[in-house]
Design a protein around this motif. Sequence first.
Motif, PDB file in Angstrom:
ATOM      1  N   VAL A 284       0.798  -8.649  60.218  1.00 42.36           N
ATOM      2  CA  VAL A 284       0.716  -7.477  59.412  1.00 42.36           C
ATOM      3  C   VAL A 284       2.231  -6.781  59.576  1.00 42.36           C
ATOM      4  O   VAL A 284       2.043  -5.493  59.909  1.00 42.36           O
ATOM      5  CB  VAL A 284      -0.467  -6.442  59.678  1.00 42.36           C
ATOM      6  N   ARG A 285       3.226  -7.635  59.406  1.00 39.89           N
ATOM      7  CA  ARG A 285       4.455  -6.903  59.735  1.00 39.89           C
ATOM      8  C   ARG A 285       4.740  -5.857  58.659  1.00 39.89           C
ATOM      9  O   ARG A 285       4.292  -5.733  57.743  1.00 39.89           O
ATOM     10  CB  ARG A 285       5.392  -7.979  59.907  1.00 39.89           C
ATOM     11  N   ASP A 286       6.080  -5.434  59.001  1.00 45.33           N
ATOM     12  CA  ASP A 286       6.389  -4.361  58.080  1.00 45.33           C
ATOM     13  C   ASP A 286       6.654  -5.153  56.747  1.00 45.33           C
ATOM     14  O   ASP A 286       7.281  -5.943  56.449  1.00 45.33           O
ATOM     15  CB  ASP A 286       7.846  -3.850  58.549  1.00 45.33           C
ATOM     16  N   ALA A 287       5.779  -4.624  55.841  1.00 41.62           N
ATOM     17  CA  ALA A 287       6.109  -4.742  54.278  1.00 41.62           C
ATOM     18  C   ALA A 287       6.959  -3.877  53.724  1.00 41.62           C
ATOM     19  O   ALA A 287       6.975  -2.753  53.547  1.00 41.62           O
ATOM     20  CB  ALA A 287       4.806  -4.871  53.908  1.00 41.62           C
ATOM     21  N   VAL A 288       8.483  -4.452  53.608  1.00 38.84           N
ATOM     22  CA  VAL A 288       9.607  -3.535  53.283  1.00 38.84           C
ATOM     23  C   VAL A 288       9.752  -4.005  51.957  1.00 38.84           C
ATOM     24  O   VAL A 288      10.014  -5.188  51.585  1.00 38.84           O
ATOM     25  CB  VAL A 288      10.737  -3.887  54.212  1.00 38.84           C
ATOM     26  N   THR A 289       9.950  -3.205  50.970  1.00 40.16           N
ATOM     27  CA  THR A 289      10.352  -3.462  49.708  1.00 40.16           C
ATOM     28  C   THR A 289      11.539  -2.401  49.334  1.00 40.16           C
ATOM     29  O   THR A 289      11.805  -1.421  50.021  1.00 40.16           O
ATOM     30  CB  THR A 289       9.214  -3.156  48.873  1.00 40.16           C
ATOM     31  N   ALA A 290      12.270  -3.055  48.281  1.00 36.81           N
ATOM     32  CA  ALA A 290      13.291  -2.102  47.848  1.00 36.81           C
ATOM     33  C   ALA A 290      13.627  -2.084  46.358  1.00 36.81           C
ATOM     34  O   ALA A 290      13.379  -3.343  45.720  1.00 36.81           O
ATOM     35  CB  ALA A 290      14.778  -2.545  48.763  1.00 36.81           C
ATOM     36  N   GLY A 291      14.159  -1.254  45.697  1.00 37.90           N
ATOM     37  CA  GLY A 291      14.535  -1.180  44.402  1.00 37.90           C
ATOM     38  C   GLY A 291      15.854  -0.640  44.202  1.00 37.90           C
ATOM     39  O   GLY A 291      16.816  -0.415  45.087  1.00 37.90           O
ATOM     40  N   GLU A 292      16.221  -0.151  43.089  1.00 41.56           N
ATOM     41  CA  GLU A 292      17.550   0.501  42.959  1.00 41.56           C
ATOM     42  C   GLU A 292      17.655   1.772  43.713  1.00 41.56           C
ATOM     43  O   GLU A 292      16.942   2.729  43.130  1.00 41.56           O
ATOM     44  CB  GLU A 292      17.960   0.638  41.548  1.00 41.56           C
ATOM     45  N   ASP A 293      18.337   1.931  44.688  1.00 34.94           N
ATOM     46  CA  ASP A 293      18.476   3.061  45.220  1.00 34.94           C
ATOM     47  C   ASP A 293      17.328   3.760  46.204  1.00 34.94           C
ATOM     48  O   ASP A 293      17.029   4.952  46.442  1.00 34.94           O
ATOM     49  CB  ASP A 293      19.001   4.304  44.390  1.00 34.94           C
ATOM     50  N   TRP A 294      16.489   2.850  46.477  1.00 37.26           N
ATOM     51  CA  TRP A 294      15.197   3.194  47.247  1.00 37.26           C
ATOM     52  C   TRP A 294      14.948   1.923  48.168  1.00 37.26           C
ATOM     53  O   TRP A 294      15.017   0.943  47.845  1.00 37.26           O
ATOM     54  CB  TRP A 294      14.135   3.883  46.438  1.00 37.26           C
ATOM     55  N   LEU A 295      14.261   2.177  49.231  1.00 38.20           N
ATOM     56  CA  LEU A 295      13.816   1.357  50.383  1.00 38.20           C
ATOM     57  C   LEU A 295      12.279   1.922  50.653  1.00 38.20           C
ATOM     58  O   LEU A 295      12.442   3.097  51.049  1.00 38.20           O
ATOM     59  CB  LEU A 295      14.704   1.055  51.382  1.00 38.20           C
TER      60      LEU A 295
ATOM     61  N   GLY B 130      18.122 -10.071  49.554  1.00 40.13           N
ATOM     62  CA  GLY B 130      17.920  -9.244  48.842  1.00 40.13           C
ATOM     63  C   GLY B 130      17.877  -7.889  49.186  1.00 40.13           C
ATOM     64  O   GLY B 130      18.353  -6.776  48.586  1.00 40.13           O
ATOM     65  N   LEU B 131      16.876  -7.859  50.350  1.00 42.77           N
ATOM     66  CA  LEU B 131      16.769  -6.175  50.775  1.00 42.77           C
ATOM     67  C   LEU B 131      17.959  -5.828  51.228  1.00 42.77           C
ATOM     68  O   LEU B 131      18.293  -4.562  51.049  1.00 42.77           O
ATOM     69  CB  LEU B 131      15.674  -6.315  51.671  1.00 42.77           C
ATOM     70  N   TRP B 132      18.644  -6.618  52.047  1.00 43.33           N
ATOM     71  CA  TRP B 132      19.935  -6.231  52.519  1.00 43.33           C
ATOM     72  C   TRP B 132      21.048  -5.673  51.568  1.00 43.33           C
ATOM     73  O   TRP B 132      21.621  -4.595  51.591  1.00 43.33           O
ATOM     74  CB  TRP B 132      20.758  -7.275  53.464  1.00 43.33           C
ATOM     75  N   HIS B 133      20.994  -6.556  50.356  1.00 38.25           N
ATOM     76  CA  HIS B 133      22.013  -6.097  49.296  1.00 38.25           C
ATOM     77  C   HIS B 133      21.658  -4.954  48.892  1.00 38.25           C
ATOM     78  O   HIS B 133      22.386  -3.872  48.499  1.00 38.25           O
ATOM     79  CB  HIS B 133      21.822  -7.131  48.278  1.00 38.25           C
ATOM     80  N   ARG B 134      20.307  -4.532  48.575  1.00 38.92           N
ATOM     81  CA  ARG B 134      19.938  -3.127  47.938  1.00 38.92           C
ATOM     82  C   ARG B 134      20.189  -2.106  48.959  1.00 38.92           C
ATOM     83  O   ARG B 134      20.609  -0.997  48.571  1.00 38.92           O
ATOM     84  CB  ARG B 134      18.443  -3.233  47.712  1.00 38.92           C
ATOM     85  N   PHE B 135      19.988  -2.282  50.293  1.00 36.36           N
ATOM     86  CA  PHE B 135      20.129  -1.243  51.266  1.00 36.36           C
ATOM     87  C   PHE B 135      21.601  -1.208  51.146  1.00 36.36           C
ATOM     88  O   PHE B 135      21.968   0.120  51.361  1.00 36.36           O
ATOM     89  CB  PHE B 135      19.420  -1.609  52.609  1.00 36.36           C
TER      90      PHE B 135
END
Length: 141
Positions: A32-43, A94-99
């Motif tokens: 149950v590791r971090d479930a990290v999601t990202a979108g345009e200008d949010w994480l 993908g997450l890195w790019h959004r961040f």
Amino acid sequence: MGRREKARRSPACAGAESSGVAAHDRGWARDVRDAVTAGEDWLASRWLLRERRVRTDLLVSVRCLEGVSQRLLLRDAFGARVAIDPDVLVNNPGLWHRFEVGARKAVADGLLLCGQTAVRRLSARVDRETALAVFKASGLE
């Protein structure tokens, strides 16, 4: 005291006592590791029952917390905070790019005053890991 004795002798607890493993083993936490999601200008990070979200374009602080497990603490202008494992960003382009896009906006707007060094270090680590993966895939290791 009688109920505790019955509970200790019950079949459910008997296996835990005899094997020497605690009933609340933390082995499940790896699944149950971090479930990290990202979108345009949010994480957002969801861990167990709570989800926390920050605006990456409004970041005011990025701190690297050292310890047994390294964490990246992000704080935005609204006071929202998210703590994530930096490996999640390193291993997910993908997450890195959004961040990174959001963090660059915050730097350009003059909001991210505390943590530009942490973002640069993380960026260098992502670049290093990406280069190593390319070398391994191409056989130039």
